[in-house]
Design a protein around this motif. Structure first.
Motif, PDB file in Angstrom:
ATOM      1  N   LEU A  20      27.107  41.355  37.733  1.00 35.33           N
ATOM      2  CA  LEU A  20      27.688  40.712  38.918  1.00 35.33           C
ATOM      3  C   LEU A  20      28.076  39.276  38.565  1.00 35.33           C
ATOM      4  CD1 LEU A  20      25.398  41.801  41.891  1.00 35.33           C
ATOM      5  CD2 LEU A  20      27.670  42.638  41.309  1.00 35.33           C
ATOM      6  N   PRO A  21      29.177  38.789  39.122  1.00 35.80           N
ATOM      7  CA  PRO A  21      29.522  37.382  38.884  1.00 35.80           C
ATOM      8  C   PRO A  21      28.458  36.472  39.499  1.00 35.80           C
ATOM      9  CG  PRO A  21      31.338  38.579  39.942  1.00 35.80           C
ATOM     10  CD  PRO A  21      30.154  39.484  39.943  1.00 35.80           C
ATOM     11  N   THR A  54      27.099  35.837  43.678  1.00 36.32           N
ATOM     12  CA  THR A  54      27.488  36.966  44.515  1.00 36.32           C
ATOM     13  C   THR A  54      26.556  37.017  45.716  1.00 36.32           C
ATOM     14  OG1 THR A  54      28.302  38.206  42.618  1.00 36.32           O
ATOM     15  CG2 THR A  54      27.766  39.476  44.590  1.00 36.32           C
ATOM     16  N   PHE A  60      32.203  38.183  46.373  1.00 35.41           N
ATOM     17  CA  PHE A  60      32.354  37.388  45.166  1.00 35.41           C
ATOM     18  C   PHE A  60      33.047  36.085  45.530  1.00 35.41           C
ATOM     19  CE2 PHE A  60      33.034  41.896  43.773  1.00 35.41           C
ATOM     20  CZ  PHE A  60      31.753  42.090  43.303  1.00 35.41           C
TER      21      PHE A  60
END
Length: 195
Positions: free
Chosen positions: A26-27, A30, A39
């Motif tokens: 995941l960035p 998040t 995001f």
């Protein structure tokens, strides 16, 4: 065909707060809002400076027993785990250096700095969720022509909703949740041009 990115497929009923810690790749930053992953877009200079400003300034005046954190997630419920830009929380909930979240009940103040992609979430979605979770104070910081404007809200205990308690343009001075007096013009100072 080999896609460059592989996006996670949500389970029936949406993601849960626990999933946020276990989903791979995941960035950073998040959030989980209503079971959906949110995001964030790249930060603007105003956003970055405002977050740093409020973190530093609040750390300087926060009373004993409270702590200031930036960009740390809070559990509101099973399907909501937002990440306010800055929070003031009870120090006693910070029990483990490996922890990634804590309950919203421990938060005294949530601060959100709006960005073009977060305006609706910061003005409408998050305040409702924060108030329902019992967070007593909410500040929304907006960029208006290069100057910070802070909208201050306090939770009304009978209705459980936020009521506006002030709009501050150049100086933020409040007595609750603790005394704060900030010069907002220093977030994006006007630089003198060489003559």
């Amino acid at each position: 065909m080999n896609p460059e990115h592989s996006w996670p497929i949500p389970p029936a009923g949406g993601w849960t707060a626990d999933d946020l810690d276990t989903l791979p790749n995941l960035p950073p930053h998040t959030e989980l809002i209503d079971g959906s992953l949110v995001f964030v877009s790249p930060q603007t200079l105003f956003h970055a400076r405002a977050i740093s400003f409020f973190e530093r300034q609040l750390e300087a005046v926060v009373p004993d027993g409270l702590e200031v954190l930036r960009e740390f997630t809070i559990d509101i419920d099973r399907l909501n785990r937002p990440e306010p830009d800055v929070i003031v929380c009870r120090e006693d909930v910070l029990t483990d250096l490996a922890q990634t979240r804590f309950a919203a009940e421990a938060v005294l103040l949530a601060v959100e700095v709006t960005s073009p992609e977060s305006v609706t979430r910061d003005r409408e979605t998050k305040p409702v969720k924060y108030a329902r979770a019992g967070i007593p104070h909410y500040w929304r910081v907006e960029n208006q022509d290069g100057r910070a404007v802070v909208y201050v809200f306090e939770r009304e205990p009978v209705t459980g909703t936020y009521v506006a308690s002030g709009i501050f343009h150049n100086r933020l001075k409040v007595d609750v949740p603790f005394p704060v007096d900030l010069d907002l013009t220093t977030i994006m100072p006007t630089r003198r041009r060489p003559e």
